[in-house]
Design an enzyme around this catalytic site. Sequence first.
Site, mmCIF file in Angstrom:
data_model
loop_
_atom_site.group_PDB
_atom_site.id
_atom_site.type_symbol
_atom_site.label_atom_id
_atom_site.label_comp_id
_atom_site.label_asym_id
_atom_site.label_seq_id
_atom_site.Cartn_x
_atom_site.Cartn_y
_atom_site.Cartn_z
ATOM 1 N N LYS A 13 -12.154 -135.247 26.140
ATOM 2 C CA LYS A 13 -12.165 -135.002 27.580
ATOM 3 C C LYS A 13 -13.561 -135.146 28.183
ATOM 4 O O LYS A 13 -13.722 -135.747 29.248
ATOM 5 C CB LYS A 13 -11.601 -133.599 27.859
ATOM 6 C CG LYS A 13 -11.266 -133.342 29.302
ATOM 7 C CD LYS A 13 -10.172 -132.283 29.436
ATOM 8 C CE LYS A 13 -10.634 -130.931 28.911
ATOM 9 N NZ LYS A 13 -11.386 -130.187 29.931
ATOM 10 N N ARG A 88 -7.788 -123.526 35.416
ATOM 11 C CA ARG A 88 -7.255 -123.292 34.080
ATOM 12 C C ARG A 88 -5.815 -122.787 34.115
ATOM 13 O O ARG A 88 -5.137 -122.781 33.104
ATOM 14 C CB ARG A 88 -8.082 -122.206 33.366
ATOM 15 C CG ARG A 88 -9.362 -122.696 32.807
ATOM 16 C CD ARG A 88 -9.738 -121.935 31.525
ATOM 17 N NE ARG A 88 -11.025 -122.404 31.042
ATOM 18 C CZ ARG A 88 -11.188 -123.534 30.388
ATOM 19 N NH1 ARG A 88 -10.140 -124.288 30.116
ATOM 20 N NH2 ARG A 88 -12.383 -123.913 30.007
ATOM 21 N N ARG A 127 -13.638 -133.093 10.434
ATOM 22 C CA ARG A 127 -15.084 -133.064 10.692
ATOM 23 C C ARG A 127 -15.823 -132.225 9.647
ATOM 24 O O ARG A 127 -15.363 -131.169 9.261
ATOM 25 C CB ARG A 127 -15.344 -132.502 12.103
ATOM 26 C CG ARG A 127 -14.954 -133.479 13.190
ATOM 27 C CD ARG A 127 -14.677 -132.837 14.538
ATOM 28 N NE ARG A 127 -15.563 -131.754 14.887
ATOM 29 C CZ ARG A 127 -16.386 -131.773 15.946
ATOM 30 N NH1 ARG A 127 -16.424 -132.822 16.737
ATOM 31 N NH2 ARG A 127 -17.118 -130.737 16.210
ATOM 32 N N ARG A 159 -16.945 -126.376 9.693
ATOM 33 C CA ARG A 159 -17.130 -125.226 10.592
ATOM 34 C C ARG A 159 -15.802 -124.494 10.776
ATOM 35 O O ARG A 159 -14.741 -125.109 10.760
ATOM 36 C CB ARG A 159 -17.651 -125.693 11.952
ATOM 37 C CG ARG A 159 -19.086 -126.211 11.929
ATOM 38 C CD ARG A 159 -19.472 -126.745 13.303
ATOM 39 N NE ARG A 159 -19.160 -125.771 14.340
ATOM 40 C CZ ARG A 159 -18.737 -126.078 15.552
ATOM 41 N NH1 ARG A 159 -18.544 -127.331 15.891
ATOM 42 N NH2 ARG A 159 -18.491 -125.141 16.438
ATOM 43 N N ARG A 170 -5.989 -122.890 18.672
ATOM 44 C CA ARG A 170 -6.565 -123.308 19.955
ATOM 45 C C ARG A 170 -5.573 -124.172 20.730
ATOM 46 O O ARG A 170 -5.482 -124.090 21.954
ATOM 47 C CB ARG A 170 -7.874 -124.083 19.729
ATOM 48 C CG ARG A 170 -9.046 -123.163 19.405
ATOM 49 C CD ARG A 170 -10.218 -123.945 18.849
ATOM 50 N NE ARG A 170 -10.827 -124.833 19.825
ATOM 51 C CZ ARG A 170 -11.589 -125.888 19.499
ATOM 52 N NH1 ARG A 170 -11.802 -126.175 18.237
ATOM 53 N NH2 ARG A 170 -12.121 -126.635 20.438
#
Length: 216
Positions: A13, A88, A127, A159, A170
Amino acid sequence: MRLVLVGPPGAGKGTQAQYIASNLSIPKISTGDIFRANVSGGTELGKLAKTYMDRGDLVPDEVTIAMVRDRLSEDDAQDGFLLDGFPRNVAQAEILRDMLKDWSQALDVVLELVVDDDEVVRRLAGRRTCSQCGRIWHVEFDDKKDDKCDACGGALFQRDDDKEETVRHRLEVYQEQTAPLVSYYADEHILVGVDATGPVEEVTQRAMDAIRPYMG
Ligand SMILES: [Zn+2]
Protein backbone atom coordinates in the site's frame (compact mmCIF):
# COMPACT_ATOMS: atom_id res chain seq x y z
CA MET A 1 -8.99 13.85 -7.46
CA ARG A 2 -9.88 12.95 -3.86
CA LEU A 3 -9.02 9.36 -3.20
CA VAL A 4 -8.83 6.97 -0.26
CA LEU A 5 -6.58 3.91 -0.48
CA VAL A 6 -7.32 0.78 1.55
CA GLY A 7 -5.59 -2.58 1.60
CA PRO A 8 -4.36 -5.28 3.95
CA PRO A 9 -0.87 -5.40 5.47
CA GLY A 10 1.54 -6.78 2.90
CA ALA A 11 -0.42 -5.43 -0.09
CA GLY A 12 2.28 -2.87 -0.93
CA LYS A 13 0.00 0.00 0.00
CA GLY A 14 2.78 2.46 0.89
CA THR A 15 4.51 1.97 -2.46
CA GLN A 16 1.28 2.18 -4.48
CA ALA A 17 0.19 5.27 -2.52
CA GLN A 18 3.38 7.01 -3.58
CA TYR A 19 3.16 6.04 -7.28
CA ILE A 20 -0.54 6.75 -7.67
CA ALA A 21 -0.30 10.12 -5.91
CA SER A 22 2.65 11.09 -8.06
CA ASN A 23 0.85 9.98 -11.27
CA LEU A 24 -2.13 12.13 -10.29
CA SER A 25 0.02 15.06 -9.04
CA ILE A 26 -1.76 15.08 -5.69
CA PRO A 27 -0.24 14.91 -2.19
CA LYS A 28 -0.04 11.52 -0.49
CA ILE A 29 -1.39 12.00 3.01
CA SER A 30 -0.80 9.13 5.41
CA THR A 31 -1.80 9.19 9.05
CA GLY A 32 1.71 8.04 9.97
CA ASP A 33 3.24 11.08 8.24
CA ILE A 34 0.67 13.42 9.81
CA PHE A 35 1.47 12.06 13.27
CA ARG A 36 5.21 12.39 12.84
CA ALA A 37 4.87 15.92 11.43
CA ASN A 38 2.71 17.06 14.35
CA VAL A 39 4.90 15.46 16.99
CA SER A 40 8.22 16.64 15.55
CA GLY A 41 6.74 20.08 14.75
CA GLY A 42 5.58 20.39 18.36
CA THR A 43 2.00 21.45 17.44
CA GLU A 44 -0.64 21.49 20.19
CA LEU A 45 -2.18 18.34 18.69
CA GLY A 46 1.24 16.74 18.45
CA LYS A 47 1.93 17.44 22.13
CA LEU A 48 -1.47 16.06 23.05
CA ALA A 49 -0.92 12.91 20.96
CA LYS A 50 2.50 12.45 22.54
CA THR A 51 1.06 12.36 26.08
CA TYR A 52 -0.97 9.31 25.03
CA MET A 53 1.84 7.64 23.13
CA ASP A 54 4.31 8.15 26.00
CA ARG A 55 1.89 6.32 28.28
CA GLY A 56 1.56 3.54 25.72
CA ASP A 57 -2.10 4.43 25.10
CA LEU A 58 -3.88 4.72 21.77
CA VAL A 59 -4.27 8.26 20.50
CA PRO A 60 -8.00 9.06 20.72
CA ASP A 61 -10.03 9.37 17.51
CA GLU A 62 -10.74 13.10 18.09
CA VAL A 63 -7.02 13.88 18.05
CA THR A 64 -6.43 11.90 14.85
CA ILE A 65 -9.45 13.51 13.21
CA ALA A 66 -8.31 17.02 14.18
CA MET A 67 -4.88 16.30 12.67
CA VAL A 68 -6.45 15.02 9.44
CA ARG A 69 -8.68 18.10 9.27
CA ASP A 70 -5.66 20.40 9.68
CA ARG A 71 -3.74 18.55 6.99
CA LEU A 72 -6.62 18.53 4.50
CA SER A 73 -7.05 22.29 5.03
CA GLU A 74 -3.57 22.99 3.72
CA ASP A 75 -3.16 24.63 0.31
CA ASP A 76 -1.64 21.64 -1.48
CA ALA A 77 -4.67 19.47 -0.66
CA GLN A 78 -7.30 21.80 -2.11
CA ASP A 79 -7.31 20.23 -5.59
CA GLY A 80 -7.10 16.65 -4.40
CA PHE A 81 -5.31 14.18 -2.18
CA LEU A 82 -4.66 10.51 -1.62
CA LEU A 83 -5.49 9.45 1.94
CA ASP A 84 -3.74 6.40 3.38
CA GLY A 85 -4.61 5.08 6.85
CA PHE A 86 -7.75 7.16 7.31
CA PRO A 87 -10.65 6.48 7.60
CA ARG A 88 -10.20 3.20 9.44
CA ASN A 89 -13.87 2.56 10.21
CA VAL A 90 -17.36 3.66 9.21
CA ALA A 91 -17.60 6.26 12.00
CA GLN A 92 -14.44 7.97 10.69
CA ALA A 93 -15.74 7.67 7.11
CA GLU A 94 -18.87 9.59 8.09
CA ILE A 95 -16.79 12.25 9.81
CA LEU A 96 -14.62 12.58 6.71
CA ARG A 97 -17.72 12.90 4.50
CA ASP A 98 -19.10 15.70 6.72
CA MET A 99 -15.72 17.41 6.89
CA LEU A 100 -15.45 17.49 3.09
CA LYS A 101 -19.08 18.56 2.77
CA ASP A 102 -18.31 21.62 4.94
CA TRP A 103 -15.77 22.57 2.27
CA SER A 104 -18.17 21.67 -0.60
CA GLN A 105 -15.97 18.69 -1.43
CA ALA A 106 -16.52 14.95 -1.66
CA LEU A 107 -14.45 11.82 -2.21
CA ASP A 108 -14.22 10.75 -5.85
CA VAL A 109 -13.14 7.17 -5.35
CA VAL A 110 -12.00 4.59 -2.81
CA LEU A 111 -9.41 2.18 -4.15
CA GLU A 112 -9.09 -1.20 -2.49
CA LEU A 113 -5.93 -3.24 -3.06
CA VAL A 114 -7.05 -6.85 -3.13
CA VAL A 115 -4.63 -9.63 -2.19
CA ASP A 116 -5.74 -12.96 -0.82
CA ASP A 117 -4.63 -13.98 2.67
CA ASP A 118 -2.35 -16.81 1.56
CA GLU A 119 -0.46 -14.45 -0.75
CA VAL A 120 0.01 -11.94 2.10
CA VAL A 121 1.31 -14.74 4.34
CA ARG A 122 3.66 -15.88 1.55
CA ARG A 123 5.01 -12.32 1.18
CA LEU A 124 5.39 -11.49 4.87
CA ALA A 125 6.17 -14.84 6.48
CA GLY A 126 9.02 -15.41 4.01
CA ARG A 127 10.89 -12.33 5.20
CA ARG A 128 14.14 -12.74 7.11
CA THR A 129 15.94 -9.84 8.76
CA CYS A 130 19.71 -9.58 9.18
CA SER A 131 20.64 -9.34 12.86
CA GLN A 132 23.71 -7.24 11.97
CA CYS A 133 22.84 -4.81 9.16
CA GLY A 134 19.02 -4.98 9.31
CA ARG A 135 18.63 -5.83 5.64
CA ILE A 136 15.54 -7.83 4.73
CA TRP A 137 15.72 -10.92 2.53
CA HIS A 138 12.97 -13.17 1.26
CA VAL A 139 13.35 -16.95 1.35
CA GLU A 140 11.45 -17.35 -1.92
CA PHE A 141 11.91 -14.12 -3.87
CA ASP A 142 15.63 -13.83 -3.04
CA ASP A 143 16.06 -17.60 -3.21
CA LYS A 144 17.61 -17.61 0.29
CA LYS A 145 18.73 -21.13 1.09
CA ASP A 146 20.99 -20.41 4.09
CA ASP A 147 20.49 -18.27 7.19
CA LYS A 148 23.27 -15.80 6.39
CA CYS A 149 23.04 -12.25 5.06
CA ASP A 150 24.56 -11.97 1.56
CA ALA A 151 25.62 -8.40 2.29
CA CYS A 152 27.42 -8.75 5.62
CA GLY A 153 27.36 -12.41 6.60
CA GLY A 154 25.20 -11.71 9.67
CA ALA A 155 22.69 -14.27 10.94
CA LEU A 156 19.15 -13.93 9.59
CA PHE A 157 16.08 -14.20 11.80
CA GLN A 158 12.30 -13.94 11.43
CA ARG A 159 10.76 -10.93 13.17
CA ASP A 160 7.76 -11.67 15.42
CA ASP A 161 5.68 -9.39 13.16
CA ASP A 162 6.46 -11.65 10.22
CA LYS A 163 5.54 -14.95 11.90
CA GLU A 164 2.66 -16.67 10.14
CA GLU A 165 0.33 -16.65 13.17
CA THR A 166 0.95 -12.92 13.74
CA VAL A 167 0.35 -12.16 10.05
CA ARG A 168 -2.90 -14.17 10.08
CA HIS A 169 -4.02 -12.34 13.22
CA ARG A 170 -3.26 -8.92 11.66
CA LEU A 171 -5.27 -9.98 8.60
CA GLU A 172 -8.24 -10.95 10.77
CA VAL A 173 -8.14 -7.61 12.58
CA TYR A 174 -7.90 -5.85 9.22
CA GLN A 175 -10.89 -7.74 7.78
CA GLU A 176 -12.97 -7.05 10.88
CA GLN A 177 -12.25 -3.31 10.75
CA THR A 178 -12.25 -2.87 7.01
CA ALA A 179 -15.08 -5.06 5.72
CA PRO A 180 -17.79 -2.64 6.99
CA LEU A 181 -15.82 0.32 5.61
CA VAL A 182 -15.53 -1.30 2.20
CA SER A 183 -19.26 -2.06 2.05
CA TYR A 184 -20.03 1.51 3.19
CA TYR A 185 -18.13 2.86 0.18
CA ALA A 186 -19.62 0.20 -2.11
CA ASP A 187 -23.07 1.51 -1.10
CA GLU A 188 -21.87 5.01 -2.02
CA HIS A 189 -20.88 3.63 -5.45
CA ILE A 190 -17.31 4.92 -5.21
CA LEU A 191 -15.48 1.69 -4.40
CA VAL A 192 -13.14 0.03 -6.90
CA GLY A 193 -11.07 -3.08 -6.19
CA VAL A 194 -7.80 -3.81 -7.91
CA ASP A 195 -5.80 -7.03 -7.95
CA ALA A 196 -2.58 -6.12 -6.12
CA THR A 197 -0.56 -9.19 -7.08
CA GLY A 198 2.22 -9.08 -9.64
CA PRO A 199 4.91 -6.49 -10.42
CA VAL A 200 4.57 -3.08 -8.76
CA GLU A 201 4.30 -1.17 -12.10
CA GLU A 202 1.51 -3.46 -13.28
CA VAL A 203 -0.46 -2.93 -10.10
CA THR A 204 -0.05 0.85 -10.45
CA GLN A 205 -1.23 0.63 -14.08
CA ARG A 206 -4.29 -1.41 -13.08
CA ALA A 207 -5.06 1.09 -10.33
CA MET A 208 -4.79 4.05 -12.71
CA ASP A 209 -7.10 2.34 -15.24
CA ALA A 210 -9.62 1.55 -12.50
CA ILE A 211 -9.82 5.07 -11.08
CA ARG A 212 -9.81 6.93 -14.41
CA PRO A 213 -13.62 6.77 -14.82
CA TYR A 214 -13.99 8.57 -11.46
CA MET A 215 -11.91 11.58 -12.40
CA GLY A 216 -14.10 14.65 -12.23
ZN1 LIG B 1 23.47 -8.11 6.95
